[in-house]
Design an enzyme around this catalytic site. Structure first.
Site, PDB file in Angstrom:
ATOM      1  N   GLU A  76       0.835  -1.204   0.000  1.00 14.93           N
ATOM      2  CA  GLU A  76       0.000   0.000   0.000  1.00 14.93           C
ATOM      3  C   GLU A  76       0.867   1.250   0.000  1.00 14.93           C
ATOM      4  O   GLU A  76       2.017   1.225   0.433  1.00 14.93           O
ATOM      5  CB  GLU A  76      -0.922  -0.006   1.230  1.00 14.93           C
ATOM      6  CG  GLU A  76      -1.886  -1.196   1.297  1.00 14.93           C
ATOM      7  CD  GLU A  76      -2.946  -1.179   0.202  1.00 14.93           C
ATOM      8  OE1 GLU A  76      -3.169  -0.123  -0.416  1.00 14.93           O
ATOM      9  OE2 GLU A  76      -3.554  -2.246  -0.036  1.00 14.93           O
ATOM     10  N   TYR A 236     -13.864 -14.341 -17.874  1.00 11.80           N
ATOM     11  CA  TYR A 236     -13.312 -14.700 -16.562  1.00 11.80           C
ATOM     12  C   TYR A 236     -12.820 -16.148 -16.535  1.00 11.80           C
ATOM     13  O   TYR A 236     -11.662 -16.432 -16.809  1.00 11.80           O
ATOM     14  CB  TYR A 236     -14.301 -14.394 -15.414  1.00 11.80           C
ATOM     15  CG  TYR A 236     -13.534 -14.370 -14.117  1.00 11.80           C
ATOM     16  CD1 TYR A 236     -13.027 -13.183 -13.600  1.00 11.80           C
ATOM     17  CD2 TYR A 236     -13.214 -15.563 -13.457  1.00 11.80           C
ATOM     18  CE1 TYR A 236     -12.236 -13.166 -12.467  1.00 11.80           C
ATOM     19  CE2 TYR A 236     -12.425 -15.562 -12.320  1.00 11.80           C
ATOM     20  CZ  TYR A 236     -11.945 -14.365 -11.821  1.00 11.80           C
ATOM     21  OH  TYR A 236     -11.146 -14.367 -10.713  1.00 11.80           O
ATOM     22  N   LYS A 245      -6.487 -19.104 -12.256  1.00 14.46           N
ATOM     23  CA  LYS A 245      -7.249 -19.708 -11.153  1.00 14.46           C
ATOM     24  C   LYS A 245      -7.165 -21.239 -11.214  1.00 14.46           C
ATOM     25  O   LYS A 245      -7.085 -21.899 -10.180  1.00 14.46           O
ATOM     26  CB  LYS A 245      -8.704 -19.227 -11.169  1.00 14.46           C
ATOM     27  CG  LYS A 245      -8.865 -17.745 -10.799  1.00 14.46           C
ATOM     28  CD  LYS A 245      -8.314 -17.426  -9.419  1.00 14.46           C
ATOM     29  CE  LYS A 245      -8.579 -16.003  -8.964  1.00 14.46           C
ATOM     30  NZ  LYS A 245      -7.820 -15.620  -7.762  1.00 14.46           N
ATOM     31  N   LEU A 274     -17.831  -9.707  -5.703  1.00 10.35           N
ATOM     32  CA  LEU A 274     -18.061  -8.520  -4.878  1.00 10.35           C
ATOM     33  C   LEU A 274     -17.288  -7.348  -5.432  1.00 10.35           C
ATOM     34  O   LEU A 274     -16.288  -7.526  -6.132  1.00 10.35           O
ATOM     35  CB  LEU A 274     -17.590  -8.802  -3.450  1.00 10.35           C
ATOM     36  CG  LEU A 274     -18.570  -9.595  -2.602  1.00 10.35           C
ATOM     37  CD1 LEU A 274     -17.930  -9.999  -1.300  1.00 10.35           C
ATOM     38  CD2 LEU A 274     -19.822  -8.777  -2.322  1.00 10.35           C
ATOM     39  N   VAL A 275     -17.727  -6.155  -5.082  1.00 15.76           N
ATOM     40  CA  VAL A 275     -17.020  -4.963  -5.529  1.00 15.76           C
ATOM     41  C   VAL A 275     -15.752  -4.806  -4.686  1.00 15.76           C
ATOM     42  O   VAL A 275     -15.821  -4.603  -3.479  1.00 15.76           O
ATOM     43  CB  VAL A 275     -17.893  -3.702  -5.346  1.00 15.76           C
ATOM     44  CG1 VAL A 275     -17.168  -2.477  -5.875  1.00 15.76           C
ATOM     45  CG2 VAL A 275     -19.236  -3.873  -6.010  1.00 15.76           C
ATOM     46  N   THR A 276     -14.615  -4.975  -5.330  1.00 21.59           N
ATOM     47  CA  THR A 276     -13.331  -4.681  -4.681  1.00 21.59           C
ATOM     48  C   THR A 276     -12.497  -3.944  -5.718  1.00 21.59           C
ATOM     49  O   THR A 276     -12.899  -3.836  -6.881  1.00 21.59           O
ATOM     50  CB  THR A 276     -12.562  -5.958  -4.252  1.00 21.59           C
ATOM     51  OG1 THR A 276     -12.203  -6.688  -5.415  1.00 21.59           O
ATOM     52  CG2 THR A 276     -13.368  -6.841  -3.314  1.00 21.59           C
TER      53      THR A 276
HETATM   54  P1  NAI Z   1      -8.203  -6.521  -3.305  1.00 19.59           P
HETATM   55  O1  NAI Z   1      -7.712  -5.699  -4.443  1.00 19.59           O
HETATM   56  O2  NAI Z   1      -9.232  -5.933  -2.418  1.00 19.59           O
HETATM   57  O3  NAI Z   1      -6.962  -6.934  -2.363  1.00 19.59           O
HETATM   58  C1  NAI Z   1      -5.702  -7.258  -2.841  1.00 19.59           C
HETATM   59  C2  NAI Z   1      -4.692  -7.319  -1.699  1.00 19.59           C
HETATM   60  O4  NAI Z   1      -3.429  -7.731  -2.241  1.00 19.59           O
HETATM   61  C3  NAI Z   1      -4.428  -5.966  -0.988  1.00 19.59           C
HETATM   62  O5  NAI Z   1      -4.223  -6.202   0.392  1.00 19.59           O
HETATM   63  C4  NAI Z   1      -3.122  -5.499  -1.633  1.00 19.59           C
HETATM   64  O6  NAI Z   1      -2.344  -4.624  -0.804  1.00 19.59           O
HETATM   65  C5  NAI Z   1      -2.424  -6.832  -1.794  1.00 19.59           C
HETATM   66  N1  NAI Z   1      -1.347  -6.822  -2.787  1.00 19.59           N
HETATM   67  C6  NAI Z   1      -1.408  -6.602  -4.117  1.00 19.59           C
HETATM   68  N2  NAI Z   1      -0.194  -6.739  -4.678  1.00 19.59           N
HETATM   69  C7  NAI Z   1       0.660  -7.071  -3.680  1.00 19.59           C
HETATM   70  C8  NAI Z   1       2.053  -7.366  -3.614  1.00 19.59           C
HETATM   71  N3  NAI Z   1       2.826  -7.376  -4.690  1.00 19.59           N
HETATM   72  N4  NAI Z   1       2.586  -7.645  -2.389  1.00 19.59           N
HETATM   73  C9  NAI Z   1       1.830  -7.642  -1.261  1.00 19.59           C
HETATM   74  N5  NAI Z   1       0.499  -7.410  -1.279  1.00 19.59           N
HETATM   75  C10 NAI Z   1      -0.067  -7.116  -2.465  1.00 19.59           C
HETATM   76  O7  NAI Z   1      -8.656  -7.900  -3.926  1.00 19.59           O
HETATM   77  P2  NAI Z   1      -9.789  -8.984  -3.576  1.00 19.59           P
HETATM   78  O8  NAI Z   1     -10.911  -8.797  -4.507  1.00 19.59           O
HETATM   79  O9  NAI Z   1     -10.036  -9.076  -2.117  1.00 19.59           O
HETATM   80  O10 NAI Z   1      -9.037 -10.298  -4.076  1.00 19.59           O
HETATM   81  C11 NAI Z   1      -8.365 -11.205  -3.248  1.00 19.59           C
HETATM   82  C12 NAI Z   1      -8.470 -12.587  -3.844  1.00 19.59           C
HETATM   83  O11 NAI Z   1      -9.854 -12.968  -3.879  1.00 19.59           O
HETATM   84  C13 NAI Z   1      -7.957 -12.656  -5.296  1.00 19.59           C
HETATM   85  O12 NAI Z   1      -7.302 -13.882  -5.494  1.00 19.59           O
HETATM   86  C14 NAI Z   1      -9.256 -12.621  -6.103  1.00 19.59           C
HETATM   87  O13 NAI Z   1      -9.132 -13.221  -7.358  1.00 19.59           O
HETATM   88  C15 NAI Z   1     -10.161 -13.423  -5.183  1.00 19.59           C
HETATM   89  N6  NAI Z   1     -11.609 -13.253  -5.436  1.00 19.59           N
HETATM   90  C16 NAI Z   1     -12.159 -12.012  -5.610  1.00 19.59           C
HETATM   91  C17 NAI Z   1     -13.510 -11.883  -5.904  1.00 19.59           C
HETATM   92  C18 NAI Z   1     -14.153 -10.550  -6.096  1.00 19.59           C
HETATM   93  O14 NAI Z   1     -15.255 -10.512  -6.616  1.00 19.59           O
HETATM   94  N7  NAI Z   1     -13.547  -9.481  -5.684  1.00 19.59           N
HETATM   95  C19 NAI Z   1     -14.380 -13.073  -5.996  1.00 19.59           C
HETATM   96  C20 NAI Z   1     -13.715 -14.321  -5.693  1.00 19.59           C
HETATM   97  C21 NAI Z   1     -12.364 -14.391  -5.463  1.00 19.59           C
END
Ligand code: NAI
Length: 398
Positions: A76, A236, A245, A274-276
């Site tokens: 971050e 996807y 994946k 989800l919205v992220t």
């Molecule tokens: P997000 O963008 O909210 O969180 C990503 C996290 O990874 C953050 O804490 C960020 O600081 C960290 N990060 C990124 N690059 C980094 C690096 N080089 N070193 C250290 N930390 C790093 O993402 P989200 O959506 O929570 O995704 C997390 C997992 O969940 C992913 O594998 C995603 O594919 C999976 N996922 C997400 C869904 C969605 O709809 N958002 C649905 C199902 C699975």
């Protein structure tokens, strides 16, 4: 300073510390409102990708669901005078502030999880403070990865494979529904995406932690995946990210094999859309999520990251017999994927236009969730009030 949202496409360049703090407090309160979990719960937890989305929810669920000590790792942007930090920074500061107040161990590392340096630093911290960990949550979402051994830099792409994809999407800022078309992957797109979002780095973490002797007996690790409906399949699950994946999911079995001596187990949990920050970057997904939210809210089964992860920990991961699908995955996307829910979304999809979407979809819910990610539009926060952008993360490791 007075902080306002400044958006560019699907990112917001500013973040609000008070709003982020309130989001974290709301998630903590949600976990506190749940009955404490059972005897077998995580006690010493490392979360990789701990600052936003599913990773933050995993850290909060560990800490407040079972009083676990947590080390959070993330990448971050810290604040500078007059320039806000990225939201994950403020989230982590807020989490640690609460955790320390509540007598919970919580320390953080801000750096590139893909690097050997950060792995070594994390191992040292575990050795020094916790001895061993019993759970590792791997929740990274990154567009790039520099390979720690070769120095090669990989970029992941969100593309269909084999043929051009064309379908509707929505610009959630303007509400305009329009067709987009995405050219199929070419060259090394698939390999590069697998290198970033596949399982190699997860496996590297486990290998190094195991070799250092910092994984406890009966250790567990979980990574997150997504499947989704036929509507989004081409971009996807059957696209470049889907290949990554597949690789991540296959890696879970390899990790389990490599942890036999400590009876360690690796799981992939398939989560809900989800919205992220990660998902708002994926074409078509915003339109799908707007319709999905509408249907799931009407059915009273809508969940956010914290509700999803609470269910994962309390009803899946720590069960005596963990329910798995035919491919050996945990499914907490079960409500999203229910036949009746998907049938309704499909019907609405056919009707979705710029004019109809405000009525048939939950575009407002999408937008609110998007701004909430950055600490904006959070209930109870006074945005007219001066906010201090210079927030420290108390347990951040130098
Ligand atoms: P997000 O963008 O909210 O969180 C990503 C996290 O990874 C953050 O804490 C960020 O600081 C960290 N990060 C990124 N690059 C980094 C690096 N080089 N070193 C250290 N930390 C790093 O993402 P989200 O959506 O929570 O995704 C997390 C997992 O969940 C992913 O594998 C995603 O594919 C999976 N996922 C997400 C869904 C969605 O709809 N958002 C649905 C199902 C699975």
């Amino acid at each position: 300073m007075i902080i306002e949202p400044r958006t560019r496409g699907f990112i917001c360049l500013t973040a609000h510390p008070t709003g982020c703090e309130q989001n974290v407090i709301n998630q903590i309160d949600y976990i506190k409102s749940k009955t404490k979990a059972k005897a077998k719960v995580p006690k010493k937890v490392l979360v990789i990708g701990a600052s936003t989305g599913f990773g933050l929810a995993s850290r909060i669920t560990s800490a407040y669901g079972s009083d676990a000590s947590t080390i959070g790792l993330f990448f971050e942007k810290p604040p500078k005078e007059g320039r806000t930090a990225s939201p994950g920074w403020y989230n982590s500061a807020a989490f640690e502030k609460q955790a320390h107040k509540d007598g919970l161990y919580a320390k953080s590392i801000n750096g590139d999880a893909f690097s050997n340096e950060v792995k070594a630093k994390t191992i040292n911290l575990i050795k020094k403070d916790l001895g061993q960990i019993d759970l590792l949550v791997y929740s990274l979402a990154s567009p790039v990865r520099t390979h720690p051994d070769t120095g090669e830099r990989f970029k992941s792409v969100l593309k269909p494979i084999g043929k051009t994809f064309a379908d509707n999407t929505v610009d959630f800022h303007t509400g305009e529904v329009k067709e987009i078309s995405i050219e199929p992957s070419s060259g090394d797109d698939i390999e590069n995406t697998v290198a970033v979002m596949g399982g190699e780095d997860w496996q590297m973490w486990i290998n190094q932690l195991n070799a250092a002797g910092v994984l406890s007996k009966d250790f567990k690790t979980a990574a997150y995946s997504y499947i989704g409906p036929s509507l989004t399949e081409a971009v996807y699950r059957k696209g470049t990210i889907g290949k990554a994946k597949d690789h991540l999911e296959a890696t879970a079995f390899k990790i389990t094999d490599s942890l036999k001596t400590i009876n360690g187990k690796a799981y992939v949990s398939v989560n809900k859309a989800l919205v992220t920050q990660a998902s708002s970057a994926i074409p078509v997904i915003p339109l799908y999520i707007s319709l999905l939210y509408k249907v799931m809210k009407e059915e009273g089964i809508h969940e956010g990251c914290i509700e999803q992860i609470e269910r994962l920990f309390n009803e899946r991961l720590y069960e005596e017999n963990i329910p798995l699908d035919d491919e050996g995955r945990i499914r907490i996307d079960d409500w999203e994927m229910r036949d009746d829910i998907q049938a309704k979304v499909l019907e609405l999809w056919k009707e979705a236009t710029t004019e109809t979407l405000p009525h048939i979809g939950d575009l407002e819910g999408y937008k609110t969730d998007f701004f909430n990610l950055f600490g904006f539009e959070v209930d109870g926060v006074d945005y007219e009030k001066d906010a201090n952008e210079m927030v420290d993360i108390p347990g951040l490791q130098a």
